[in-house]
Design an enzyme around this catalytic site. Structure first.
Site, mmCIF file in Angstrom:
data_model
loop_
_atom_site.group_PDB
_atom_site.id
_atom_site.type_symbol
_atom_site.label_atom_id
_atom_site.label_comp_id
_atom_site.label_asym_id
_atom_site.label_seq_id
_atom_site.Cartn_x
_atom_site.Cartn_y
_atom_site.Cartn_z
ATOM 1 N N LYS A 210 0.872 -1.179 0.000
ATOM 2 C CA LYS A 210 0.000 0.000 0.000
ATOM 3 C C LYS A 210 0.911 1.233 0.000
ATOM 4 O O LYS A 210 1.492 1.590 1.014
ATOM 5 C CB LYS A 210 -0.924 0.031 1.229
ATOM 6 C CG LYS A 210 -1.999 1.106 1.068
ATOM 7 C CD LYS A 210 -2.296 1.864 2.348
ATOM 8 C CE LYS A 210 -1.530 3.110 2.611
ATOM 9 N NZ LYS A 210 -1.623 4.230 1.692
ATOM 10 N N GLU A 288 9.692 1.194 10.598
ATOM 11 C CA GLU A 288 10.743 2.206 10.334
ATOM 12 C C GLU A 288 10.053 3.547 10.486
ATOM 13 O O GLU A 288 9.351 4.004 9.592
ATOM 14 C CB GLU A 288 11.296 2.040 8.918
ATOM 15 C CG GLU A 288 11.980 0.712 8.643
ATOM 16 C CD GLU A 288 13.357 0.595 9.277
ATOM 17 O OE1 GLU A 288 13.873 1.627 9.765
ATOM 18 O OE2 GLU A 288 13.894 -0.506 9.319
ATOM 19 N N LEU A 289 10.234 4.186 11.637
ATOM 20 C CA LEU A 289 9.413 5.359 11.966
ATOM 21 C C LEU A 289 10.223 6.653 11.951
ATOM 22 O O LEU A 289 11.331 6.701 11.426
ATOM 23 C CB LEU A 289 8.737 5.119 13.315
ATOM 24 C CG LEU A 289 7.983 3.774 13.411
ATOM 25 C CD1 LEU A 289 7.373 3.578 14.780
ATOM 26 C CD2 LEU A 289 6.920 3.657 12.333
ATOM 27 N N CYS A 322 13.923 10.769 6.740
ATOM 28 C CA CYS A 322 13.809 10.378 8.158
ATOM 29 C C CYS A 322 15.144 10.456 8.864
ATOM 30 O O CYS A 322 15.201 10.586 10.079
ATOM 31 C CB CYS A 322 13.253 8.967 8.249
ATOM 32 S SG CYS A 322 14.192 7.821 7.241
#
Ligand code: NAP
Length: 516
Positions: A210, A288-289, A322
């Protein structure tokens, strides 16, 4: 200035001053007319499909606001179909011999190389990324297909003698986890898919992807690559949806007991939500933030090298990575020299549409991102910071542009020192001692990447061990590589991607006790 006031200001901008476009930059649907990797349908079970209810959503060029294409706005109905297709294909793919799985990935790698310019073009148009960076991302992203094509052949287990019985052995095998859901962000629309899908496919897992609402076209272009590589139907599926449907599509993926693994890259709040949903089926999970990287420059550092490192680390992808430097801490002995050299470089940055190769910065992804950068700049200044460069929206380029900005003498408690900005704002804070800066660097709840510049060997060992981050750059501002494990600690996530460890995220260890 409040959030509402900034939004109101943005809406009043006139758009056609909007583009000081280089002549070679095409706009709107014309932009990708000749790009044969452009797809406007989703890819499920080896077929190009629309949403059952025929709903679509528009994909925009963030530099101009022009619509590029419309793609299916899918819901849980199509997500369930994709899960079913992946589940049906799972057994066959898991049993596909390692060399065959490897050959599929090698084929995909070759096709990405052959189509690299079209992939880069799609990425620049839908994400705003400067074209040179899109080309770089194609190479970086493709390195995961290449790497995991090789790793596929190295999947192995262990055999051991029994500790006390003569006629018994222990065997440990690695088996694919099963159907894997991959939810990816817009900031690296290609590499975040290949980093996950490369490992999953190599391990023997079928995938349901997605992509983000802002960048589905790159994901669909990779599906075209999977189709050209003749991956069996159901092994590689892409479900597109608008932000409005993301929650229900995400829920369907997380709550399904046929999906055995979720790998998510995105913000920490969404990651936490998905983490809790996955608890209901006890799924394997990789997250993976967000990050809030410290970039520390000690007195012993080579200042020019540190300035150069800070520029790449901060302004790559217009500050929307990030791992980009968010908090720049500079020791008092070299503070003035570092800040004046950095200011010179920031002022020289050229920005505009990503397809103009002379621009090194593009637009931000959307209006919400612009608002956040403006808030961080205003907050820093209201707490006493000095504005050295930029600081404002750049309406002459379009509504999503923000000037490359430098603020110095930033207060420790400024918003930018507490939250990830995700934009072209370099914020510098002065420090005196090593202990002080380590405590400031570690004071946040996240721990993805951290950087420091020092030429003191003992300090290099001390500081790299003391920083609570998953990845550390020492005298280096760009650290991503397919060879190294990518991932964070604390609220930056769970698990590692890429490297020799990345494939393990898609494998179960099975222990067999053999008696004969
Ligand atoms: P985001 O809002 O969390 O979105 C990431 C993905 O999750 C998108 O596909 C998004 O779809 C989807 N999503 C959003 N809400 C959802 C829900 N309730 N259920 C299921 N899916 C949902 O993050 P973002 O703003 O796009 O990306 C920026 C963030 O990602 C930053 O914090 C950055 O640090 C982080 N990031 C981390 C890494 C890493 O490797 N650690 C790499 C890149 C980015 P929609 O787009 O349709 O909302």
């Amino acid at each position: 200035m409040s959030y509402m006031m900034i939004r109101a200001g943005l809406r009043s901008l006139s758009v056609p001053a909007k583009l000081q476009l280089n002549r070679m930059v095409r706009t709107g649907v014309d932009a990708l007319r000749n790009n044969t990797l452009l797809a406007s349908q989703a890819y499920i079970n080896g077929k190009w499909v629309t949403a059952e209810n025929k709903a679509t959503f528009e994909v925009y060029d963030p530099a101009t606001g022009d619509s590029l294409a419309a793609v299916p706005d899918m819901t849980s109905t199509e997500t369930e179909e994709a899960i079913k297709a992946a589940s049906c294909a799972q057994n066959g793919w898991a049993k596909t011999p390692l060399k065959e799985r490897s050959a599929f990935l090698t084929k995909m790698k070759t096709l990405v190389d052959e189509n690299s310019e079209m992939l880069a073009e799609i990425m620049t148009y839908e994400s705003g990324k400067p074209i040179a960076e899109s080309r770089g991302e194609v190479k970086y992203g493709n390195s995961f297909f290449e790497w995991f094509a090789e790793e596929a052949k190295r999947i192995r287990g262990d055999a051991m003698l029994h500790p006390v019985k003569r006629d018994s052995r222990y065997m440990i095998v690695r088996q694919p986890v099963g159907v894997s859901a991959l939810i990816t962000p817009w900031n690296f629309p290609l590499a975040m898919i290949t980093r996950k899908a490369g490992a999953a496919l190599a391990a023997g897992c079928c995938v349901v992807i997605k992509p983000a609402e802002d960048t589905p076209l790159t994901a669909l272009a990779i599906a075209k690559i999977a189709e050209k590589a003749k991956l069996p139907a159901g092994v590689f599926n892409v479900v597109t949806c608008s932000r409005k449907n993301a929650e229900s599509v995400g829920e369907t993926l997380c709550l399904s007991s046929d999906v055995r693994k979720l790998s998510f890259t995105g913000s920490t709040p969404v990651g936490k939500h998905l983490y809790s949903l996955c608890g209901s089926t006890v799924k394997r999970i990789s997250l993976e933030l967000g990050g809030n990287a410290p970039f520390i420059v000690f007195d012993s550092a080579d200042v020019d090298k540190a300035v150069q490192g800070a520029m790449g680390c901060k302004f790559r992808n217009t500050g929307q990575t990030c791992v980009c430097a968010n908090r720049i801490f500079v020791q008092s002995g070299i503070y003035n020299s570092f800040c004046s050299k950095l200011a010179e470089k920031v002022k020289s940055l050229k920005y505009g549409h990503g397809m103009d190769p002379t621009n090194s910065l593009g637009p931000l992804i959307n209006e919400r991102a612009v608002v956040k950068v403006k808030e961080h700049v205003d907050d820093a200044i209201s707490r006493g910071a000095a504005l050295q460069a930029g600081g404002h929206l750049a309406p002459e380029f379009g509504p999503n542009f923000f000037q490359p900005t430098l603020v110095t003498d930033v207060a420790v408690d400024a918003l930018v020192n507490r939250e990830e900005t995700f934009g072209p704002l370099a914020a510098v804070t002065k420090f005196e001692t090593e202990d002080e800066v380590i405590s400031m660097a570690n004071s946040v709840k996240v721990g993805l990447a951290g950087y420091f510049y020092s030429n003191n060997a003992a300090q290099i060992f001390r500081v790299s061990e003391a920083l609570e981050f998953g990845m550390i750059g020492v005298n280096e501002g760009v650290i991503s590589s397919e060879l190294a494990p990518f991932g964070g600690v604390k609220e930056s996530g769970v698990g590692r991607e890429g490297s020799m460890y990345g494939i393990e995220e898609y494998q179960e260890l099975k222990y067999v006790n053999l008696n004969f």
